[in-house]
Design an enzyme around this catalytic site. Structure first.
Site, PDB file in Angstrom:
ATOM      1  N   ASP A  64     -39.157  22.077 114.571  1.00 59.02           N
ATOM      2  CA  ASP A  64     -39.430  20.666 114.794  1.00 59.02           C
ATOM      3  C   ASP A  64     -40.932  20.407 114.665  1.00 59.02           C
ATOM      4  OD1 ASP A  64     -37.986  18.099 115.915  1.00 59.02           O
ATOM      5  OD2 ASP A  64     -39.914  18.214 116.959  1.00 59.02           O
ATOM      6  N   ILE A  65     -41.308  19.395 113.873  1.00 61.62           N
ATOM      7  CA  ILE A  65     -42.717  19.055 113.696  1.00 61.62           C
ATOM      8  C   ILE A  65     -43.246  18.438 114.995  1.00 61.62           C
ATOM      9  CG2 ILE A  65     -44.374  17.702 112.368  1.00 61.62           C
ATOM     10  CD1 ILE A  65     -42.407  17.752 110.039  1.00 61.62           C
ATOM     11  N   GLU A 107     -37.630  14.806 111.679  1.00 64.70           N
ATOM     12  CA  GLU A 107     -38.689  15.812 111.533  1.00 64.70           C
ATOM     13  C   GLU A 107     -38.204  17.214 111.840  1.00 64.70           C
ATOM     14  OE1 GLU A 107     -39.397  14.012 115.721  1.00 64.70           O
ATOM     15  OE2 GLU A 107     -38.408  13.482 113.846  1.00 64.70           O
TER      16      GLU A 107
END
Length: 214
Positions: A64-65, A107
């Site tokens: 996950d960004i 994301e």
């Protein structure tokens, strides 16, 4: 890359090239390039079957960004798209031919790593994390931003026909831990889970996971 026009000399070959191109497009995330969620589900089903039959280790990473909403709010959605493409490319550069990297939505990305022994899992996850961290993204002339990811990983129980949701849930738990511990880190379920849930016991002699995706 443009395909040569073989419609007259080889109509069957031309048609096959068109079909192959359409299949490739339908299996990829249009924005970032890696596999899409549907293709990831198919790859995971294959890997669950393989782990159940052969007992070889397999690792799934949920990626996950960090602070992605802040990128969109500060620099705009076009910059957010550039970040997504850059992360997708960085992840693609980390995989072997047998691995699968996919964008799960928003994301979040994921990786399936067949035949990845527990002794190497943390090293692999850290390599992925560092690959992203070491690549600033240019979002506007003269504006580069640092991007990091949080990673959670879990191994499929060996010799057990598990299910994709159970496997992903374990990796998501580790991703949550990575976020809680400060982000920009990789947390893996170590040692690999040895407890087999009641649901997995019920699946042990069940039908192939492929049938669920047809």
């Amino acid at each position: 890359m443009a395909l040569p026009d073989t419609r007259q000399s080889d109509p069957a070959g031309w048609l096959q090239a068109v079909v192959d191109g359409l299949c490739e497009l339908s299996s990829r995330d249009a924005l970032t390039g890696p596999a899409n969620r549907r293709q990831f589900e198919l790859a995971m089903a294959r890997e669950i079957d393989r782990v159940a039959r052969a007992g070889e280790p397999a690792l799934v990473l949920m990626i996950d960004i960090d602070h992605f909403k802040r990128v969109n709010d500060t620099h705009g959605h076009s910059a957010g798209d550039q970040v997504l493409r850059a992360v997708g490319q960085a992840l693609h550069e980390c995989i072997r031919p047998m691995d699968t990297v996919a964008r799960m939505g928003g994301e979040e990305f994921a990786m399936i790593l067949p035949n990845c022994p527990p002794a190497f899992g943390q090293t692999v996850a850290e390599r992925v994390r560092n690959k992203v961290q070491m690549r600033p993204v240019n979002v506007a002339p003269g504006t580069d931003i640092a991007v990091t990811v949080s990673i959670g990983g879990a191994y499929a129980p060996q010799w057990v026909r598990s299910s994709a949701p159970l496997w992903i849930e374990r990796a998501d738990q580790q991703l949550y831990r990575a976020k809680q511990e400060g982000r920009n880190r990789a947390c893996l379920e170590m040692p690999p889970v040895s407890h087999v849930s009641a649901e997995e016991k019920g699946l042990l002699f069940g039908h192939s996971q492929f049938q669920d995706l047809e």
